[in-house]
Design an enzyme around this catalytic site. Structure first.
Site, short mmCIF file in Angstrom:
data_model
loop_
_atom_site.label_atom_id
_atom_site.label_comp_id
_atom_site.label_asym_id
_atom_site.label_seq_id
_atom_site.Cartn_x
_atom_site.Cartn_y
_atom_site.Cartn_z
N GLU A 94 0.85 -1.20 0.00
CA GLU A 94 0.00 0.00 0.00
C GLU A 94 0.88 1.25 0.00
O GLU A 94 0.40 2.36 0.24
CB GLU A 94 -0.94 -0.01 1.20
CG GLU A 94 -0.26 -0.10 2.54
CD GLU A 94 -1.20 0.19 3.70
OE1 GLU A 94 -1.69 1.32 3.77
OE2 GLU A 94 -1.43 -0.73 4.51
N CYS A 128 -3.32 -3.36 4.48
CA CYS A 128 -2.40 -4.43 4.91
C CYS A 128 -2.75 -5.79 4.32
O CYS A 128 -2.09 -6.79 4.62
CB CYS A 128 -2.39 -4.51 6.44
SG CYS A 128 -2.04 -2.94 7.21
N HIS A 263 -2.56 -10.42 11.69
CA HIS A 263 -2.01 -9.13 11.29
C HIS A 263 -1.81 -8.33 12.58
O HIS A 263 -2.72 -8.25 13.41
CB HIS A 263 -2.98 -8.39 10.36
CG HIS A 263 -2.66 -6.94 10.22
ND1 HIS A 263 -1.44 -6.51 9.77
CD2 HIS A 263 -3.38 -5.82 10.52
CE1 HIS A 263 -1.42 -5.18 9.77
NE2 HIS A 263 -2.58 -4.74 10.23
N1 ACO Z 1 0.21 2.59 30.99
C1 ACO Z 1 -0.34 1.46 30.47
N2 ACO Z 1 -1.31 1.47 29.52
C2 ACO Z 1 -1.77 2.67 29.12
C3 ACO Z 1 -1.25 3.88 29.61
C4 ACO Z 1 -0.22 3.81 30.61
N3 ACO Z 1 0.33 4.89 31.13
N4 ACO Z 1 -1.88 4.89 29.01
C5 ACO Z 1 -2.76 4.33 28.14
N5 ACO Z 1 -2.70 3.00 28.22
C6 ACO Z 1 -3.44 2.02 27.44
C7 ACO Z 1 -4.88 2.37 27.21
O1 ACO Z 1 -5.69 1.98 28.30
C8 ACO Z 1 -5.17 1.57 25.96
O2 ACO Z 1 -5.38 0.23 26.30
P1 ACO Z 1 -6.74 -0.50 25.85
O3 ACO Z 1 -6.74 -0.45 24.34
O4 ACO Z 1 -6.58 -1.87 26.37
O5 ACO Z 1 -7.82 0.29 26.42
C9 ACO Z 1 -3.87 1.63 25.19
O6 ACO Z 1 -2.87 2.01 26.13
C10 ACO Z 1 -3.87 2.66 24.07
O7 ACO Z 1 -4.34 3.85 24.62
P2 ACO Z 1 -5.50 4.68 23.88
O8 ACO Z 1 -5.80 5.88 24.67
O9 ACO Z 1 -6.63 3.77 23.49
O10 ACO Z 1 -4.67 5.05 22.58
P3 ACO Z 1 -5.04 6.06 21.45
O11 ACO Z 1 -6.51 6.11 21.26
O12 ACO Z 1 -4.34 7.33 21.73
O13 ACO Z 1 -4.35 5.36 20.18
C11 ACO Z 1 -4.74 3.70 18.47
C12 ACO Z 1 -4.41 3.96 19.95
C13 ACO Z 1 -6.19 4.10 18.20
C14 ACO Z 1 -4.55 2.23 18.16
C15 ACO Z 1 -3.79 4.56 17.58
O14 ACO Z 1 -2.47 4.24 17.86
C16 ACO Z 1 -4.05 4.38 16.10
O15 ACO Z 1 -4.94 4.99 15.54
N6 ACO Z 1 -3.25 3.51 15.39
C17 ACO Z 1 -3.38 3.28 13.97
C18 ACO Z 1 -4.61 2.45 13.62
C19 ACO Z 1 -4.46 0.98 13.93
O16 ACO Z 1 -3.38 0.49 14.16
N7 ACO Z 1 -5.61 0.23 13.88
C20 ACO Z 1 -5.60 -1.18 14.09
C21 ACO Z 1 -6.16 -2.00 12.92
S1 ACO Z 1 -5.92 -1.32 11.31
C22 ACO Z 1 -4.24 -1.27 10.89
O17 ACO Z 1 -3.54 -2.23 10.90
C23 ACO Z 1 -3.67 -0.01 10.47
#
Ligand code: ACO
Length: 519
Positions: A94, A128, A263
């Site tokens: 991609e 992906c 994945h």
């Molecule tokens: N200590 C431990 N864990 C923590 C802490 C901390 N200090 N702070 C946050 N966390 C945890 C949260 O509780 C959360 O855990 P959970 O998912 O079990 O609830 C995790 O860390 C991530 O925190 P979020 O606040 O949910 O993270 P955010 O929303 O800021 O971003 C996300 C996460 C949405 C995955 C982002 O990185 C993203 O958009 N990534 C790209 C998209 C992606 O990868 N999608 C997956 C499928 S598609 C693909 O492959 C592209």
């Protein structure tokens, strides 16, 4: 309905699947713990919350073409397969740098010396998932009337970068090349592909001038988990139908997978996904927790969840916690070993799931793998997903195909450890440079060539017509044992040729430049 499956099967080549695998990842990485500090997020968010340890990235010296050139040449050199023996080359990516010219045609430069231009296949794109679509095309070709008896080669490669913000720690970069043909150590299980495809704007790349996607992170997680549920249900239906046909009276469960790889956008989502499969097993057999047989011990204490609807639970903390706890041992056995590359290098997009597969192979003895069924879940946003399985061959004797494949990957961890650590500030500068100069004509990259692994292809120049030129870093320049093609510990022996028809190749066919024998 055209002819019966059994009539067709009589003419299929035997045990079609993956014969050899090669991985490439960039030579530099950042520590996720340092990135947390640099980004000013709470300590543990990327490392514990997302489960990531390190993230690899490319300087402006590398692009999608160079990644693919590197991984293909490395596979060909180490396997000893002649370019003339490849009749199909598929690329899944991609990382688009040209709206017309395929990456596949760039890789054809490696075939020139062999005189072999008779190579089908072009590029396949859907986030992906492209690598899986490419792999299916290759397997289908080998099993089709178009097959001319030669190998197929599949490359999955991407540079996964996100704009500054919460998605940035889920980047990565890398490439996987796979040789496909009959008599493989990883055999595709026929009729066991379960696919779910649907329209969603969870992650997409509408801005042609940018490398960055537009991401709705939460929606992407929901799409991923819903696709997993659908594919697992369908996979079970398909295997039940096969078992019924074969007179096997059994209910499929996670136990029937020796390993399950997913994945991996980030490792925590993979652990949640394994727990999700257990939830699915439970919901199709909830009585098992209440004592009328089934897996009572595994489901003990889960009775309160017997009436939940999967579509209501994607972000249900109680369900997630309960099934993560219940599946912890299954995760350790069946999935955790697959996360080596993903935790250390990040999401590589199309190669991610195949990096997981390679991680399983790299961390087990051939005898442990022999005969196992490996479930493979591939997800690409937009979205396209398939759960399928490969069966590992029974023959794990020294010198067998399986033994060679496993030993060719034995040094994966050492290779990951041999990368150079840089600071998040340097990483950010590199991303800024890529951002500013992406797609520029008359451009000479600035990134260091000396820091690349030996044998890495790199971009030397983009001319005023956007034509890209590449060079390769010498293989024997500062050669480390890990990087050395032809290393005695690697699978350097030629794979026996599957060729049935004589390929139309001139006698001057390519000779590998490392002295590895050709066939
Ligand atoms: N200590 C431990 N864990 C923590 C802490 C901390 N200090 N702070 C946050 N966390 C945890 C949260 O509780 C959360 O855990 P959970 O998912 O079990 O609830 C995790 O860390 C991530 O925190 P979020 O606040 O949910 O993270 P955010 O929303 O800021 O971003 C996300 C996460 C949405 C995955 C982002 O990185 C993203 O958009 N990534 C790209 C998209 C992606 O990868 N999608 C997956 C499928 S598609 C693909 O492959 C592209």
């Amino acid at each position: 309905m055209p002819g019966s499956v059994s009539a067709m099967a009589a003419n299929w080549p035997k045990d079609v699947g993956i014969l050899a695998m090669e991985l490439y990842f960039p030579s530099q990485y950042i520590e996720q713990a340092e990135l947390e500090h640099f980004d000013g997020v709470p300590a543990g968010k990327y490392t514990i919350g997302l489960g990531q340890v390190r993230m690899g990235f490319c300087t402006d010296r590398e692009d999608i073409n160079s990644l693919c050139l590197t991984v293909v040449q490395r596979l060909m050199e180490r396997s000893g397969v002649a370019y003339a023996s490849v009749g199909r080359l598929e690329v899944g990516t991609e990382t688009i740098i040209d709206k017309s010219k395929s990456v596949k045609t760039v890789i054809m430069q490696l075939f020139e010396e062999s005189g072999n231009g008779d190579v089908e296949g072009v590029d396949t794109t859907n986030a992906c998932y492209g690598g899986t679509a490419a792999l299916f095309n290759a397997v289908n070709w080998v099993e089709s009337s178009s097959w001319d008896g030669r190998y197929a080669l599949v490359v999955a490669a991407d540079i996964a970068v996100y704009a500054a913000g919460n998605a940035r720690p889920t980047g990565g970069a890398g490439a996987v090349a796979m040789l496909v043909g009959p008599d493989a150590p990883l055999i595709f299980e026929r009729g066991l592909r379960a696919t779910h495809m649907q329209h969603a704007y969870d992650f997409y790349k509408p801005d042609m001038a940018s490398e960055y996607p537009v991401v709705d992170g939460k929606l992407s997680i929901k799409c991923y988990l819903s696709a997993l549920d659908r594919c697992y249900a369908l996979y079970r239906d398909k295997i039940h139908a096969q078992w019924q046909r074969d007179g096997v009276d059994k209910r499929f469960s996670l136990d029937d997978f020796g390993y399950v790889v997913f994945h991996s956008p980030y490792c925590k989502l993979v652990q949640k996904s394994l727990a999700r499969l257990l939830l699915n097993d439970f919901l199709t057999n909830p009585d098992a927790c209440g004592g009328d047989g089934g897996n009572t011990e595994l489901f003990a204490g889960l009775g309160a969840f017997r009436d939940v609807r999967p579509e209501d639970t994607y972000f249900d903390r109680d369900v997630e916690k309960a099934f993560m706890a219940a599946s912890i041992q299954l995760f350790e056995q069946k999935t955790k070993p697959s996360l080596l590359v993903s935790s250390q290098n990040g999401n590589m997009y199309t190669p991610s799931v195949y990096g997981c597969l390679a991680s399983v192979l790299a961390q087990h003895m051939p005898q442990e793998l022999a005969g196992q069924r490996i479930g493979i879940f591939s997800y690409g946003s937009g979205f396209a997903a398939t759960l399928y399985s490969v069966r590992v061959t029974q023959d794990s004797t020294p010198g067998s195909r399986l033994d060679k494949m496993v030993s060719s990957l034995y040094n994966l961890r050492a290779r990951l450890d041999s990368r150079r650590k840089v600071s998040p500030a340097i990483f950010t500068e590199n991303l800024k440079l890529r951002e500013e100069r992406h797609h520029e004509a008359s451009y000479t990259p600035r990134g260091s060539v000396e820091d690349l692994f030996p044998g890495t292809w790199y971009l030397t120049r983009v001319d005023d017509k956007h034509r890209r030129e590449y060079a390769r870093r010498a293989v024997n320049d500062n050669l480390s044992p890990e990087a050395a093609p032809g290393n005695a510990n690697l699978a350097t022996e030629s794979l026996p040729s599957p060729v049935k028809k004589i390929p139309r190749i001139p006698a001057t066919a390519n000779k590998p430049d490392n002295g590895v024998s050709d066939h």
